[in-house]
Design an enzyme around this catalytic site. Structure first.
Site, PDB file in Angstrom:
ATOM      1  N   GLY A  57     -31.122  54.857 -32.502  1.00  0.00           N
ATOM      2  CA  GLY A  57     -31.871  55.912 -33.203  1.00  0.00           C
ATOM      3  C   GLY A  57     -32.177  55.569 -34.652  1.00  0.00           C
ATOM      4  N   ASP A  68     -20.155  48.644 -20.419  1.00  0.00           N
ATOM      5  CA  ASP A  68     -20.577  48.358 -21.785  1.00  0.00           C
ATOM      6  C   ASP A  68     -19.832  47.182 -22.393  1.00  0.00           C
ATOM      7  OD1 ASP A  68     -22.605  49.698 -22.873  1.00  0.00           O
ATOM      8  OD2 ASP A  68     -21.406  51.135 -24.005  1.00  0.00           O
ATOM      9  N   LYS A  78     -25.737  62.777 -18.592  1.00  0.00           N
ATOM     10  CA  LYS A  78     -27.165  62.467 -18.775  1.00  0.00           C
ATOM     11  C   LYS A  78     -27.614  61.799 -17.496  1.00  0.00           C
ATOM     12  CE  LYS A  78     -27.654  61.118 -23.577  1.00  0.00           C
ATOM     13  NZ  LYS A  78     -27.711  59.936 -24.427  1.00  0.00           N
TER      14      LYS A  78
END
Ligand code: ADP
EC number: 2.7.2.1
Length: 396
Positions: free
Chosen positions: A328, A146, A14
């Site tokens: 999401g 992360d 991405k």
């Protein structure tokens, strides 16, 4: 300053190109099915032009070349030389990388050592770094991990109660993930509530395909639900989250599977998908509306685990300025937020049902006036990585 942000998966890349001075996303896109017979690259520019092409993409280096080609053809960028820095999201930084890190040959060596902690993600990250180095040798690259935000977690929260030698010799401990997102949404929430981040206490719920909870005290992570790997904690799209560790060998015996196959099952065939055959929360909600019992069981199990963690983390923190929903599912599911927050008035949690059903765009307050703030905060890990990259590149 132009910054390219890369999120490198095992078979995908991405990407987002930012103009940081103008606070603009110049282009974003996705390279998919790398290594498969037919891959795909799609890209959209800020001028709303979009292109997509299906073709074989041999490896990450090939994918990045195609990305560069598309950015040129679409008039976004003359060449990668016109970029000031690349920020790449790193999954597992272990206890070595506690802040955004400029890539050097030494760092690459450490990343190679850390591959067992994120066997899918770290090799892809390395492949991307090396391919970019080959294409544009002098371009500064920054890895944003992360795990880094969780390095403030104290030992009593990160230790597994296992023989100590396993920690000493193999660094087996909980590291946590989604740190870039938890930190980003918590900073946004603190700003929204006019509380200095260094005094901000919150529970952050990142609920996407992967999902984790983070307890934040004085702006720092003090506990999180994912562990050595992203399998621990909440029920996720396809991951089981917490379970009795004795199940591993028992499932192996029952199904004639070796440990690696059972772990694969826990990662890819469990969670919502395992319970009801579906890992898309939108279709689970549709099935529930049509009285599908398995979909309801999956949804209720998912929500129940979140409530357990909120209760536990409220006690870990002792004081709370906000509960944050992101990812999401967290950003979009009115039903999930309602189920998680209902019946908790004794603990000061009062959802405003109308605001929850129709949240305003961006950051939205979903709780009743003068009660514990419940916030919906859109995450933007790419922007967080771009900002961290700018800080490192400016110091060079
Ligand atoms: P990832 O972890 O892959 O980045 P996302 O953060 O995009 O995942 O979250 C994906 C999940 O969000 C999916 O389960 C999807 O069904 C869910 N989702 C997206 N929009 C909605 C919506 N409007 N209502 C409920 N769930 C949603």
């Amino acid at each position: 300053m132009r910054v390219l942000v890369l999120n490198l998966g095992s078979s995908s890349i991405k990407f987002q190109l930012f103009n940081m001075d103008k606070h603009m996303v110049l282009a974003k896109g996705l390279v998919e099915q790398i290594g498969e017979p037919e891959g795909k690259i799609s890209i959209t520019t800020n001028a709303k032009a979009s292109q997509s092409e299906s073709l074989h993409i041999a490896d990450h280096a090939h994918g990045l070349l195609k990305m560069q080609e598309k950015l040129q053809v679409m008039g976004v960028l003359k060449s990668l030389d016109h970029i000031d820095g690349v920020g790449a999201s790193g999954r597992a930084g272990g206890d070595l990388f506690i802040k955004p890190t400029l890539i050097t040959p030494e760092v690459i060596g450490h990343l190679e050592e850390l591959c067992p902690l994120a066997p899918l993600h770290n090799p892809a990250h390395l492949a991307g770094i090396k391919a970019m180095q080959a294409q544009v040798p002098n371009l500064p690259q920054v890895a944003v991990f992360d795990t880094a935000y969780h390095q403030s977690i104290p030992p009593h929260a990160y230790m597994y109660a296992l023989p100590y030698e396993l920690y000493q010799q193999h660094k087996l401990r909980r590291y946590g993930f989604h740190g870039t997102s938890h930190d980003f949404v918590a900073q946004e929430a603190a700003r929204f509530l006019h509380i200095p981040y260094r005094n901000f206490n919150a529970i952050s719920l990142h609920l996407g395909n992967g999902a984790s909870v983070c307890a934040i005290k004085d702006g720092k992570s003090v506990e999180t639900s994912m562990g050595l790997t992203p399998l621990e904690g909440l029920v996720m799209g396809t991951r089981s989250g917490d379970l009795d560790p004795a199940l591993l060998s028992y499932i192996g015996q029952l199904t004639n599977k070796d440990t690696a196959s059972v772990v694969h099952m826990l990662n890819h065939e469990s969670g919502l998908k395992g319970l009801c055959g579906d890992n898309d929360m939108r279709s689970i909600e549709k099935r529930m509306a049509a009285q599908d019992k398995k979909a309801k069981l999956a949804f209720d199990t998912y929500a129940h685990r979140i409530r357990k963690y909120i209760g536990a983390y409220a006690f870990v923190l002792g004081a709370l300025d906000a509960i944050i929903f992101t990812g999401g599912v967290g950003e979009n599911s009115t039903k999930l937020r309602h189920t998680v927050c209902s019946g908790l008035e004794n603990f000061g949690i009062f959802l405003d049902e109308e605001a929850n059903a129709n949240p305003r765009p961006g950051i939205a307050l979903l709780s009743q006036a003068r009660k514990l703030p419940i916030l919906r905060v859109p995450t933007n890990e790419e922007l967080a990585i771009a900002k961290a990259t700018v800080q490192v590149v400016r110091r060079l």
